[in-house]
Design a protein around this motif. Structure first.
Motif, PDB file in Angstrom:
ATOM      1  N   HIS A 178       0.832  -1.200   0.000  1.00 27.28           N
ATOM      2  CA  HIS A 178       0.000   0.000   0.000  1.00 27.28           C
ATOM      3  C   HIS A 178       0.869   1.255   0.000  1.00 27.28           C
ATOM      4  N   GLY A 179       0.870   1.985  -1.095  1.00 29.61           N
ATOM      5  CA  GLY A 179       1.663   3.204  -1.226  1.00 29.61           C
ATOM      6  C   GLY A 179       0.878   4.438  -0.834  1.00 29.61           C
ATOM      7  N   VAL A 180       0.621   4.606   0.451  1.00 25.73           N
ATOM      8  CA  VAL A 180      -0.164   5.749   0.930  1.00 25.73           C
ATOM      9  C   VAL A 180       0.594   7.055   0.692  1.00 25.73           C
ATOM     10  N   ILE A 188      10.911   2.565  -6.051  1.00 28.98           N
ATOM     11  CA  ILE A 188       9.841   2.236  -5.126  1.00 28.98           C
ATOM     12  C   ILE A 188       8.730   1.581  -5.937  1.00 28.98           C
ATOM     13  N   VAL A 189       8.324   0.383  -5.541  1.00 25.56           N
ATOM     14  CA  VAL A 189       7.262  -0.352  -6.235  1.00 25.56           C
ATOM     15  C   VAL A 189       6.095  -0.518  -5.271  1.00 25.56           C
ATOM     16  N   VAL A 190       4.897  -0.097  -5.708  1.00 21.17           N
ATOM     17  CA  VAL A 190       3.692  -0.224  -4.896  1.00 21.17           C
ATOM     18  C   VAL A 190       2.602  -0.889  -5.731  1.00 21.17           C
ATOM     19  N   CYS A 191       1.594  -1.419  -5.056  1.00 24.16           N
ATOM     20  CA  CYS A 191       0.412  -1.945  -5.740  1.00 24.16           C
ATOM     21  C   CYS A 191      -0.655  -0.857  -5.782  1.00 24.16           C
ATOM     22  N   ASP A 234      -0.475  -3.202 -11.077  1.00 25.28           N
ATOM     23  CA  ASP A 234      -1.934  -3.342 -11.065  1.00 25.28           C
ATOM     24  C   ASP A 234      -2.293  -4.726 -10.544  1.00 25.28           C
ATOM     25  N   VAL A 235      -2.957  -4.774  -9.396  1.00 28.52           N
ATOM     26  CA  VAL A 235      -3.374  -6.045  -8.807  1.00 28.52           C
ATOM     27  C   VAL A 235      -4.892  -6.214  -8.873  1.00 28.52           C
ATOM     28  N   SER A 236      -5.583  -5.362  -9.615  1.00 30.40           N
ATOM     29  CA  SER A 236      -7.043  -5.385  -9.643  1.00 30.40           C
ATOM     30  C   SER A 236      -7.594  -6.700 -10.194  1.00 30.40           C
ATOM     31  N   ALA A 290      -9.817 -13.256  -6.852  1.00 32.13           N
ATOM     32  CA  ALA A 290      -9.897 -13.773  -5.483  1.00 32.13           C
ATOM     33  C   ALA A 290     -11.315 -13.609  -4.936  1.00 32.13           C
ATOM     34  N   ILE A 291     -11.928 -12.463  -5.172  1.00 35.57           N
ATOM     35  CA  ILE A 291     -13.298 -12.234  -4.710  1.00 35.57           C
ATOM     36  C   ILE A 291     -14.251 -13.223  -5.382  1.00 35.57           C
TER      37      ILE A 291
END
Length: 176
Positions: free
Chosen positions: A105-107, A125-128, A147-149, A155-156
């Motif tokens: 999580h790249g807040v 820096i690598v974020v999802c 992109d993990v969408s 998964a859902i």
């Protein structure tokens, strides 16, 4: 089956208390109450409410050898830059050739993107995309977003239909 053999160094910033076991992770805690009685809490402080005690983080140390190696810092979230910059400085001081940060999580609140951009110690820096990235890509050229969408949607779907989640982790290709 082929295996990749890697040397690994670990940055560790938390010491266990004497007698504390690594298995003390809460699994042996009693289950939560299912119903709670209605309660009213009143507090009588003479004067002002006491201020919260700030969290004190222990000093970080590297366990292992990073000299002439690429270091990867992995964490669940990046909100402020200070801890990551401290870790990157330590890794570079110990001889790491590059430092990459990978977080879920790249807040990145406030000036965090600019601080990471200016940091010579951090190469990438690598974020999802689990939280909105907004203008952070423009504010930090080192930032890459995965992109993990599609994986989350699958998964859902699998959970909703009572299907196995194992497929998501067993059949990953390099281009996924």
């Amino acid at each position: 089956e082929s295996r990749t053999f890697l040397d690994i160094a670990v940055i560790h910033g938390e010491e266990k208390n004497e007698g504390e076991e690594y298995s003390d992770d809460g699994r042996s805690s009693p289950p939560p109450q299912t119903s709670f009685p209605a309660q009213v809490f009143t507090f009588d402080y003479p004067g002002t409410v006491p201020s919260a005690v700030p969290k004190v983080k222990p000093s970080i140390r590297v366990v292992g050898d990073v000299k002439n190696r690429i270091a990867i810092i992995v964490d669940d979230m990046i909100d402020e830059s200070r801890t990551f910059l401290d870790a990157a400085r330590l890794l570079k001081a110990m001889g790491a050739t590059q430092v990459h940060v990978m977080v879920t999580h790249g807040v990145m609140s406030g000036s965090c993107p600019e601080e990471l951009e200016q940091a010579e110690e951090i190469d990438q820096i690598v974020v999802c995309n689990t939280v909105p990235v907004g203008d952070k890509l423009e504010r930090c050229n080192k930032l890459k977003v995965i992109d993990v969408s599609i994986m989350i949607a699958e998964a859902i779907r699998r959970i909703h239909n009572g299907e196995s989640m194992a497929h998501l982790y067993q059949n990953i290709r390099g281009d996924d």
